[in-house]
Write an enzyme that holds these catalytic residues in place. Structure first.
Site, PDB file in Angstrom:
ATOM      1  N   GLU A 304       0.761  -1.585  -0.183  1.00 18.41           N
ATOM      2  CA  GLU A 304       0.653  -0.369  -0.155  1.00 18.41           C
ATOM      3  C   GLU A 304       0.972   1.276   0.099  1.00 18.41           C
ATOM      4  OE1 GLU A 304      -2.877  -0.366   3.377  1.00 18.41           O
ATOM      5  OE2 GLU A 304      -3.760  -1.834   1.974  1.00 18.41           O
TER       6      GLU A 304
HETATM    7  C1  BDP Z   1      -3.986  -2.952   5.524  1.00 24.21           C
HETATM    8  C2  BDP Z   1      -3.014  -2.458   5.713  1.00 24.21           C
HETATM    9  C3  BDP Z   1      -2.863  -3.755   6.764  1.00 24.21           C
HETATM   10  C4  BDP Z   1      -3.651  -3.822   8.043  1.00 24.21           C
HETATM   11  C5  BDP Z   1      -5.121  -3.955   7.926  1.00 24.21           C
HETATM   12  C6  BDP Z   1      -5.955  -3.379   8.636  1.00 24.21           C
HETATM   13  O1  BDP Z   1      -2.225  -3.838   4.352  1.00 24.21           O
HETATM   14  O2  BDP Z   1      -1.525  -3.920   6.787  1.00 24.21           O
HETATM   15  O3  BDP Z   1      -3.317  -4.095   8.808  1.00 24.21           O
HETATM   16  O4  BDP Z   1      -5.657  -3.046   6.502  1.00 24.21           O
HETATM   17  O5  BDP Z   1      -6.479  -2.471   8.401  1.00 24.21           O
HETATM   18  O6  BDP Z   1      -5.087  -1.657   4.824  1.00 24.21           O
HETATM   19  O7  BDP Z   1      -6.647  -3.994   8.989  1.00 24.21           O
END
Ligand code: BDP
Length: 504
Positions: A304
């Site tokens: 991301e």
């Molecule tokens: C995503 C991320 C991850 C997060 C997840 C979340 O890649 O690391 O833990 O969201 O919010 O965007 O659970």
């Protein structure tokens, strides 16, 4: 080469009482200028004797040959309790003989210098132990908790020399290898020329008390759960995992998307030349360390990043090109949560990896929107890029034990329903160009506190203590169904251990 030292030991049910005569002390093994120590902790081969009289191992003399030749074996971490590691209910309450075996390569000096004394010490084995060294009955001990040892010098000391056409060999290294090919077409991910569908998880190296850190019992438990789930893949979100993890993946046939710690690249100022050089250096380190693992089928250079930025486009192009130059044999990707029309890094990846949290981070509670939103997501990306797509994250926070029907956020029912909505669309697209789905997340894990985290991230399908939430059963049914549809022609029958490696 130094001779292997094969060690097998067995333990039996209840402690029966013991009569020990005091013969001097027993020093804790410490290294000193005159003493070397070799740890035997780690993965052992294991087999419980399920025969009616529990004596088949003795009758068939399992100690005379490698244990795997006697029948199905499991990997068992030592030290640990075999009852707690496995998903096999028979082991939970098993009473009887169990067999452990470990093959050990000893340093040459120990085996060739006849004045060196080699002592085998068992820290403790519950409750009755018989130890064979190279097939010879060497030691018996009754009672758990306490150490026992034997001088095994005469069993391991043999004069051997190794010679090659280039002269005497002075260094030995064993590298397990697996041979397979990986390729990507417009709509498929191919392993050994056959379409491969990733049905798996994202993980974290995290557990109660230990936090992040390598731990054999935890690792074996997690692999038992992956097997239970029918998963065939995971992404090392968001950093390279311990090398032992990849060794297990090679052996168990679990396919890995190996990710570097390129996480949190969210701001424009991060995409500068200094970060870029550093990022490329890190990719060098990751590739150098992990390139020999057949389980690793793709590199992920980031999770991301703000890939809608022009500067990110150039940055990702450079990191991806660099990684491809380091390893032309594997596809390269990064995981995006940007919009298809805005993403500046997607032109450079081999596979599009998409994270989306429909009905979680927006449109809360509107599970009925998922199918349409997800369909649009897939179709827009595919129309733009004609590259295979992996749904690399999706999920919902779920507090184990919270229930509500109709489903509300944070309940087990909501997580299940959200997954089901995703699965409808994944099933439509997976026969076309969607080549994988990885749930977020395998298990609950600790995070910084924030208003969106209830004692950490609770999107696990297992709790942080590795117990299943309702969604785990849903996913289990799905993954085994897909596995049975897409299974490679390999045998799982031979072993309590998986023996289903794609790379065998
Ligand atoms: C995503 C991320 C991850 C997060 C997840 C979340 O890649 O690391 O833990 O969201 O919010 O965007 O659970």
């Amino acid at each position: 080469m130094a001779p292997g030292l094969a060690v097998a030991w067995a333990v039996l049910g209840p402690l029966l009482g013991c009569a020990l005569a005091l013969q001097g002390g027993m020093l804790y093994p410490r290294e000193s200028p005159s003493r070397e120590r070799k740890e035997l902790d780690g993965l052992w081969s294991f087999r419980a004797d399920f025969s009616d009289n529990r004596r088949r191992g003795f009758e068939e003399q399992w100690y005379r040959r490698p244990l795997r030749e006697s029948g199905p074996t499991l990997d068992m971490p030592v030290p640990s309790s075999f009852n707690d590691i496995s998903q096999d209910w028979r082991l939970r309450h098993f009473v009887g003989w169990v067999w452990y075996e470990r093959e050990v390569i000893l340093p040459e000096r120990w085996t060739q210098d006849l004045s060196t004394r080699v002592v085998l010490r068992i820290g403790s084995a519950h409750a009755y132990a018989i130890v064979w060294v190279n097939g010879v009955d060497t030691l018996e001990h009754e009672g758990g908790y306490l150490p026992f040892e034997a001088d095994i010098s005469n069993l391991v000391q043999v004069r051997l020399t190794a010679q090659t056409s280039l002269g005497p060999v002075s260094d030995f290294y064993t590298l397990p290898v697996g041979i397979r090919t990986v390729a990507v077409t417009e709509s498929q991910f191919l392993i050994n020329g056959k379409p491969f569908y990733f049905h798996g998880v994202n993980k974290h190296e995290d557990a109660d008390i230990r936090g992040k850190g390598f731990d054999w019992p935890l690792l074996v438990k997690d692999f038992n759960l992956l097997r239970w789930l029918g998963a065939n893949a995971f992404r090392t979100s968001h950093y390279p995992y311990a090398e032992e993890v990849l060794q297990m993946c090679d052996r168990y046939g679990i396919v890995v998307i190996d990710e570097c710690p390129g996480v949190g690249l969210a701001l424009p100022q991060f995409f500068n030349n200094v970060s870029l050089q550093n990022h490329m250096r890190v990719m060098e380190e990751v590739v150098r360390r992990d390139k020999n693992h057949p389980a690793v089928v793709m590199w992920s250079v980031a999770n991301e990043p703000a890939s809608q930025l022009e500067s990110a486009g150039y940055y990702l192009k450079m990191v991806i090109a660099h990684t491809k130059a380091l390893d032309p044999s594997r596809p390269v990707t990064f995981v995006t949560n940007s919009n298809y029309a805005a993403d500046k890094g997607a032109p450079y990846v081999d596979v599009i990896c998409l994270n989306s949290y429909y009905s979680w981070y927006h449109d809360y509670g509107h599970l009925e929107l998922i199918q349409q939103q997800l369909t649009t997501q897939f179709e827009s990306w595919y129309k733009t890029y004609q590259k295979p797509i992996i749904q690399s994250e999706y999920g919902a926070e779920t507090i184990v034990g919270f229930h509500q029907d109709p489903p509300l956020m944070f309940t087990e029912e909501y997580q299940k329903s959200l997954l089901e909505q995703y699965h409808v669309v994944l099933d439509q697209k997976r026969r076309k160009y969607v080549v994988g789905e990885l749930i977020w997340n395998f298990a609950d894990f600790m995070t910084e506190q924030s208003p969106t985290r209830v004692l950490g991230n609770k999107k696990g399908i297992f709790t942080r203590q590795r117990q299943p939430k309702s969604a785990a059963f849903l996913l289990r049914e799905r993954y085994w169904k897909i596995a049975n549809e897409t299974r490679y022609s390999h045998s799982v029958a031979k072993s309590q251990c998986l023996e289903n490696s794609l790379f065998a």
